[in-house]
Design a protein around this motif. Structure first.
Motif, PDB file in Angstrom:
ATOM      1  N   TYR A   1      36.284  57.891  -7.159  1.00 13.86           N
ATOM      2  CA  TYR A   1      36.519  58.816  -8.275  1.00 13.86           C
ATOM      3  C   TYR A   1      36.151  58.151  -9.595  1.00 13.86           C
ATOM      4  O   TYR A   1      36.188  56.929  -9.736  1.00 13.86           O
ATOM      5  CB  TYR A   1      37.987  59.253  -8.312  1.00 13.86           C
ATOM      6  CG  TYR A   1      38.948  58.167  -8.733  1.00 13.86           C
ATOM      7  CD1 TYR A   1      39.462  58.119 -10.027  1.00 13.86           C
ATOM      8  CD2 TYR A   1      39.340  57.176  -7.835  1.00 13.86           C
ATOM      9  CE1 TYR A   1      40.336  57.117 -10.414  1.00 13.86           C
ATOM     10  CE2 TYR A   1      40.219  56.173  -8.211  1.00 13.86           C
ATOM     11  CZ  TYR A   1      40.716  56.151  -9.506  1.00 13.86           C
ATOM     12  OH  TYR A   1      41.579  55.155  -9.894  1.00 13.86           O
TER      13      TYR A   1
ATOM     14  N   VAL B   1      39.903  60.055 -14.699  1.00 13.35           N
ATOM     15  CA  VAL B   1      40.243  61.384 -15.219  1.00 13.35           C
ATOM     16  C   VAL B   1      41.113  61.210 -16.454  1.00 13.35           C
ATOM     17  O   VAL B   1      42.088  60.445 -16.435  1.00 13.35           O
ATOM     18  CB  VAL B   1      40.981  62.215 -14.148  1.00 13.35           C
ATOM     19  CG1 VAL B   1      41.478  63.535 -14.722  1.00 13.35           C
ATOM     20  CG2 VAL B   1      40.071  62.457 -12.945  1.00 13.35           C
TER      21      VAL B   1
ATOM     22  N   GLN C   1      35.565  64.620 -18.559  1.00 12.47           N
ATOM     23  CA  GLN C   1      36.343  63.699 -17.730  1.00 12.47           C
ATOM     24  C   GLN C   1      37.603  64.335 -17.164  1.00 12.47           C
ATOM     25  O   GLN C   1      38.361  63.676 -16.444  1.00 12.47           O
ATOM     26  CB  GLN C   1      36.735  62.461 -18.534  1.00 12.47           C
ATOM     27  CG  GLN C   1      35.612  61.454 -18.732  1.00 12.47           C
ATOM     28  CD  GLN C   1      36.139  60.143 -19.293  1.00 12.47           C
ATOM     29  OE1 GLN C   1      36.612  60.090 -20.424  1.00 12.47           O
ATOM     30  NE2 GLN C   1      36.067  59.091 -18.498  1.00 12.47           N
ATOM     31  N   SER C   2      37.844  65.593 -17.468  1.00 19.39           N
ATOM     32  CA  SER C   2      39.070  66.255 -17.026  1.00 19.39           C
ATOM     33  C   SER C   2      38.923  66.772 -15.596  1.00 19.39           C
ATOM     34  O   SER C   2      37.816  66.901 -15.072  1.00 19.39           O
ATOM     35  CB  SER C   2      39.407  67.409 -17.960  1.00 19.39           C
ATOM     36  OG  SER C   2      39.567  66.970 -19.287  1.00 19.39           O
ATOM     37  N   LEU C   3      40.066  67.072 -15.004  1.00 19.74           N
ATOM     38  CA  LEU C   3      40.131  67.740 -13.708  1.00 19.74           C
ATOM     39  C   LEU C   3      40.903  69.035 -13.906  1.00 19.74           C
ATOM     40  O   LEU C   3      42.048  69.020 -14.375  1.00 19.74           O
ATOM     41  CB  LEU C   3      40.817  66.858 -12.669  1.00 19.74           C
ATOM     42  CG  LEU C   3      41.020  67.492 -11.285  1.00 19.74           C
ATOM     43  CD1 LEU C   3      39.672  67.794 -10.623  1.00 19.74           C
ATOM     44  CD2 LEU C   3      41.870  66.593 -10.382  1.00 19.74           C
TER      45      LEU C   3
END
Length: 916
Positions: free
Chosen positions: A709, A712, A749-751
C-alpha cells in the motif's frame, strides 16, 4: 437565602452556608464526623441521583439532608461526576478532639467531570478536560470561521494519566477543524472564556449541534485565565521551562493559552500543583492518518455502531491482547491516530517481526508485563494527594516487575538461535537469518530507555509495611526501623504492662518499700501509691498528687514522661506516620518524570508485543509500503468478522483480493464499483479495506496473504445514516453533508468508502447524485475509492472512465433459492436479487409472489418515461429501466447458432415483451 435567615441557623449550618456561597454551582459534600452530608437542594439532588434516603436536620424538616460514609464517598462522587455534576469537598481541617469551638472546615477540592479520577473508568478510556481559545482578527471581537487571520487553539488533559496535548488550527475552516477534533475526542468537560461563550459567533446548527449534544458539561472560566500574560507564564511554570519552544508551542499562542487555561482550572479545583503533569505534546493533524468521528464510528474502531451490539464488534476489542492499562490506552490511541511517516511504521514492523519470531522471550516479556498495574493513574492519585498507602504500595509492586521486563526486552535485541534446516518449518530459516541490527534497533533502544526505578521501588518497600491498612488514620502504615521515635511509641503501646512493672520493680529496690505500687485511674493518670507507715522512706524527688486515709499518691518525672507518651502515643504515631508518608509521596512526585517516561516505554513494549502475539496466533503478515498511491491486498480478511466467526464456530471467513492504483501515470483502476445483493458482503469488503489500511499504518501486521500500500492521509466513509429529527436533519441531509466533506477535502492519497449513496431520496434523484459523485471522484479527486451500490445503471460508467472497474459479489442460484458466496468477482452483477433476499428474511410467500408480480408490471410500465441530461452516448440509457428478463434472455442467447429466421422471431418476441 437572606442574611436574616442565615443568622437563625446554628453555627454549624452557618459554616456550611458560607462554604456553599463560595461554590454555588457544585454539590457540597460537608464532612461531619464519619459522613459527608449534603443539605437543602443539594440533598434533594443527591438523594434523587444516588438513590439514597432523604432525611431532615430539624423537626420542621425545613433543612433536607442526606449523607454518605466518608470512606465510601469516592464511588458516590464518581457517579455524580459521570452524570455531569460538579462536587465540592469540604473537609475538617483540625482534630475534633482538639478543637475548642466548632471544627474548622474548608473546601479542599472541587471535582468536575473533566478532572475526575474515576475509579470506574476502564483501563483503555481517557477522561479529557478540554479548552478552546479563539484568536480573531482585530476588527472582530468574536471568532468567525473563514477569516484568514483567525486561529483556534485546542488543548486537552487527562488528569488521571497526565496525558496533555495541544494543537492549533488557522485560516479558513479553522473552526470546523477544531469542532471535528472535539467530536473525535468527546471530552468530559470543555472550558472557555466566560464572556465569549464556547464557540463565540459560530451559529450554524449543522456544525454545532453534533458537538453540543455530546459535550454536556461546558464550564465558563474567568477571562483572565485565557489571557496570554497569565496563561503562558503559568504553563511555563507547570512544565518547568523558561520557554515553550521545546514543546513546539513557540509560534502557536492560541494553543499555549488554551493549555495554560487548563492548568489554571486544574490548580484552582484540585488545590494542587498536579506535579505529574510535567510534559505537553503539540501535534498537527497532518502528522497522523486522519480519522474523523463519523469514520471512526462507521468502522466501529473503538465503539460499536449500534447500541445493542457488544464491544466484541469493535476493532479495538479484536486487537486487544495487551497486558497493561498503558498498553491498552496506547492501542486505542493508535487506532484513532495511526501513523503516517513510513520510517516510523517500518520501525514498528521490524520490532513486531523480531518479537513474532522469538516465542520464548516474547512470552516471558508478556508474563512480566501482566504484573504491572496502571502506573499513570497511580502516579496521578499520589500527585493529587488522593492516594492511600495501598496505592503507593501498588506502585512499588508494579515497579518490581520492571527488571524482568528490561531483561526480556534486552533479550529480544539479540537474534534468536536459528533453527536447523531439518527441524525448522518451511521458510523459517531464511526469515531468522534476515534478523539484523536495523530490525532489532527498537528493542535495543527501548531497553536502553527503560528506567527500572530500583531506588524508588526500594524506598517505598522499605518505608511501608507489606500489607498496609486502607487509610493512614488506622495507623500501622510505616514499617519498623524507619523512624526511632515511632518505634519507641509503638513499643510503649505494645508493652505497656511490662513497662509499668519494670518501673514499679525499680522504684521498690530504690526506696526499699516492698508494698510500693504503680497504678492508673482516669482522673489522676499514672501514680505511685505508698502506705503511711512507709512515708519516711519516700525519696525527695517524689511529688505528692493525692492524700488518702491510709496512703499517699506520688508521681515522678519518669512516670510523668511515661504517662504523656502512653496517653499520646497513638495520636503521635498517626502524626509521625502522616509526616513520613507525606515525605514518601513527595519523593514519588519528585520522580514523576521518570515514572511517566518508564510508563510510556512499557506501553510501547506492550503494544509491540501485543501485535507480535496476534500476528503469530492469527497468521497475520507484514505489509509492504510503496511510494505509489496503490492498495493491493491478496486474500484479505476482515479482522473483526473473522474473529467473531472463530469464536462462534462458524465456517471459515472467505478472503478476497483488492487492487487500486491512484497514480497519475497508470491505467489501473482507482475506483471500484461493487454491485450485488444485500447480505452478499459489499459493506464487509469496503470496511475490510479500510481496517487493513488502519492496522497497517498502526504498525501492526494484517490478516492477508500479501498487502502492499501507499501511505493514506485520510480515510473517508459514507456508510449508512440515521435520522436526527431532534436537530431537524434527515437521513438524506446527513448523507449529503458527509459526501460534501469527502468531495471537498479528499486528496489523491485518501481512501474513500461510499456505501449505498442516494438511498435517502427518490430513486432517480439518488441515481443522479451517485452518478455525478462518481464522475467527480474520477475527474477531480483521483483518490483510491470503493463505491458499493444497488444502482446497476452506474456500471455503465466503466465505458466512460477506464479507471473505474466493476466488481460484484458472487451469488449462487439453486432450486431452494440463492446462496451468498461472499466472493468478489470481476464485472457487474447481472441482477438484483432483492426479492430473493426478502424471502430469506422470512416474508410470507404471498407477499413474495405479489412482489414479483408488481416488479414485472413496473418494468413494463416504466419504459421511456424519464430523460436526463448526461453524456451523449449514455443519455438514452441512463435512466431507462430495462426488463431484467429481456437482458437475461439476450445474455443466454447463442447468436452464432441462430438462423436468420430464428433471429427475426426472437426480435419480434422481444418487441412484444417491450410493448407489454
Amino acid at each position: 437565602m437572606s442574611e436574616a435567615t442565615i443568622e437563625t441557623h446554628t453555627p454549624l449550618m452557618r459554616q456550611y452556608l458560607a462554604a456553599k456561597r463560595q461554590h454555588p454551582d457544585a454539590l457540597l459534600f460537608f464532612r461531619l464526623g464519619d459522613f459527608y452530608e449534603l443539605f437543602f437542594d443539594d440533598a434533594k439532588t443527591a438523594s434523587r441521583e444516588l438513590q439514597i434516603t432523604l432525611t431532615a436536620r430539624d423537626k420542621e424538616r425545613s433543612v433536607p439532608m442526606c449523607g454518605v460514609p466518608y470512606h465510601a464517598a469516592e464511588n458516590y462522587i464518581a457517579r455524580l461526576l459521570r452524570k455531569g455534576f460538579r462536587v465540592a469537598i469540604c473537609d475538617q481541617m483540625e482534630d475534633p478532639k482538639l478543637a475548642k469551638k466548632i471544627v474548622r472546615r474548608e473546601v479542599t477540592r472541587v471535582l468536575t467531570p473533566g478532572t475526575a479520577l474515576d475509579p470506574a473508568l476502564a483501563a483503555e478510556q481517557s477522561n479529557y478536560l478540554a479548552a478552546v481559545h479563539f484568536i480573531g482578527s482585530p476588527t472582530a471581537p468574536s471568532f468567525r470561521a473563514g477569516a484568514d487571520t483567525d486561529s483556534v487553539g485546542l488543548a486537552y488533559l487527562d488528569l488521571s494519566t497526565g496525558d496533555f496535548r495541544a494543537t492549533e488550527f488557522s485560516g479558513p475552516g479553522a473552526a470546523a477543524q477544531c469542532l471535528d477534533e472535539l467530536l473525535r475526542l468527546v471530552p468530559s468537560e470543555l472550558i472557555f472564556p466566560a464572556s465569549r461563550g464556547p464557540f463565540c459567533a459560530i451559529s450554524d446548527p449543522a456544525t454545532l449541534d453534533p458537538l453540543l449534544a455530546q459535550l454536556k458539561t461546558r464550564t465558563p472560566v474567568d477571562d483572565f485565565a485565557f489571557s496570554a500574560d497569565f496563561a503562558i507564564p503559568l504553563l511555563q511554570r507547570q512544565l518547568g521551562s523558561h520557554s515553550l519552544e521545546g514543546f513546539g508551542l513557540a509560534n502557536h499562542p492560541a494553543a499555549a493559552i488554551a493549555a495554560g487555561a487548563i492548568i489554571h482550572y486544574v490548580r484552582s479545583t484540585q488545590q494542587s500543583d498536579a506535579g505529574h503533569v510535567d510534559s505537553l505534546h503539540f501535534y498537527r493533524r497532518a502528522e497522523h492518518l486522519h480519522l474523523d468521528q463519523v469514520t471512526a464510528r462507521n468502522l466501529e474502531l473503538v465503539e460499536p455502531l449500534f447500541f445493542d451490539a457488544g464491544p466484541e464488534t469493535t476493532l479495538y476489542r479484536t486487537m486487544d491482547a495487551c497486558c497493561t492499562p498503558m498498553g491498552k490506552r496506547l492501542l486505542r490511541a493508535s487506532l484513532l491516530r495511526p501513523m503516517i511517516a513510513p520510517a516510523a511504521i517500518e520501525a514498528r514492523y521490524a520490532a513486531v517481526d523480531a518479537a513474532r519470531l522469538d516465542l520464548i522471550h516474547r512470552e516471558e516479556l508478556r508474563r512480566s508485563l501482566s504484573g504491572i498495574l496502571d502506573l499513570d493513574r497511580l502516579l496521578a492519585r499520589i500527585s493529587l494527594d488522593s492516594a492511600g498507602p495501598r496505592d503507593v504500595l501498588a506502585l512499588a509492586s508494579s515497579l518490581r516487575h520492571l527488571p524482568e521486563v528490561l531483561k526480556s526486552a534486552a533479550a529480544l535485541s539479540s537474534p534468536p538461535e536459528p533453527a536447523s534446516a531439518a527441524s525448522a518449518p518451511s521458510g523459517s530459516v531464511p526469515e531468522r537469518c534476515t534478523l539484523n541490527a536495523e530490525r532489532l534497533s527498537f528493542w535495543s533502544q527501548i531497553a536502553a530507555a527503560l528506567d527500572p526505578l530500583d531506588d524508588l521501588c526500594a524506598a517505598i518497600c522499605s518505608t511501608l509495611v507489606p500489607e498496609p491498612p486502607l487509610t493512614l488514620a488506622e495507623g500501622g502504615v510505616i514499617a519498623a526501623g524507619v523512624d526511632p521515635e515511632l518505634d519507641d511509641l509503638r513499643s510503649i503501646g505494645s508493652s505497656g504492662r511490662a513497662s509499668i512493672a519494670a518501673i514499679e520493680d525499680r522504684e521498690r529496690r530504690r526506696t526499699g518499700i516492698a508494698s510500693l505500687k504503680v497504678r492508673f485511674n482516669s482522673v489522676f493518670g499514672y501514680y505511685i501509691e505508698i502506705t503511711k507507715s512507709n512515708l519516711p522512706s519516700v525519696p525527695a524527688d517524689y511529688e505528692r498528687k493525692q492524700t488518702l486515709v491510709n496512703a499517699e499518691r506520688f508521681t515522678t518525672p519518669e512516670l510523668k514522661d511515661y504517662e504523656t507518651k502512653v496517653l499520646t502515643a497513638q495520636e503521635r504515631c498517626v502524626e509521625i506516620e502522616k509526616r513520613l508518608f507525606a515525605a514518601l509521596r513527595a519523593r514519588v512526585v519528585e520522580n514523576a518524570g521518570r515514572i511517566r517516561r518508564t510508563s510510556a516505554c512499557v506501553a510501547e513494549i506492550d503494544l509491540v508485543a501485543n501485535f507480535a502475539h496476534l500476528a503469530s496466533l492469527r497468521s497475520y503478515i507484514r505489509p509492504r509500503i510503496d511510494p505509489a498511491p496503490i492498495l493491493e491486498i491478496a486474500a484479505g480478511r476482515h479482522p473483526v468478522i473473522e474473529r467473531l466467526m472463530e469464536d462462534q464456530g462458524d465456517a471459515r471467513f472467505v478472503p478476497n483480493d483488492l487492487f487500486l492504483d491512484a497514480g497519475p501515470n497508470t491505467s489501473h483502476a482507482s475506483l471500484l464499483l461493487i454491485t450485488g445483493p444485500n447480505m452478499g458482503g459489499k459493506s464487509t469488503y469496503l470496511r475490510q479495506a479500510a481496517l487493513l489500511v488502519i492496522l497497517a499504518q498502526m504498525g501492526s501486521f494484517v490478516p492477508a496473504q500479501r498487502m502492499t500500500y501507499g501511505i493514506v492521509d485520510r480515510v473517508y466513509t459514507r456508510i449508512g445514516a440515521s435520522d436526527n429529527l431532534a436537530r431537524g436533519r434527515s437521513t438524506f441531509m446527513v448523507e449529503m453533508t458527509e459526501t460534501a466533506t469527502i468531495l471537498n477535502t479528499a486528496t489523491t492519497q485518501s481512501l474513500i468508502l461510499l456505501d449505498e449513496m442516494g438511498r435517502g431520496t427518490s430513486t432517480f434523484d439518488g441515481l443522479a447524485l451517485a452518478w455525478a459523485t462518481l464522475e467527480h471522484l474520477q475527474r477531480h479527486v483521483g483518490a483510491r475509492a470503493l463505491f458499493a451500490t444497488h444502482y446497476h445503471e452506474l456500471t455503465m460508467l466503466a465505458e466512460q472512465f477506464p479507471r473505474l472497474k466493476n466488481l460484484h459479489v458472487e451469488v449462487k442460484e439453486t432450486t431452494q433459492g440463492i446462496v451468498f458466496l461472499h466472493r468478489i468477482e470481476q464485472g457487474p452483477a447481472n441482477r438484483s436479487y432483492g426479492i430473493d433476499v426478502a424471502r430469506l428474511a422470512g416474508l410470507p410467500p404471498a407477499v413474495i409472489q405479489r412482489a414479483r408480480q408488481v416488479l414485472k408490471e413496473h418494468e413494463r410500465s416504466e419504459r421511456h418515461n424519464v430523460a436526463a441530461e448526461t453524456e451523449p452516448s449514455l443519455q438514452l440509457t441512463m435512466f431507462t429501466p430495462l426488463s431484467q428478463r429481456i437482458l437475461d434472455r439476450l445474455a443466454e442467447t447463442d447468436i452464432d447458432s441462430l438462423t436468420p429466421l430464428q433471429a427475426l422471431n426472437l426480435l419480434e418476441e422481444l418487441k412484444t415483451e417491450i410493448r407489454g
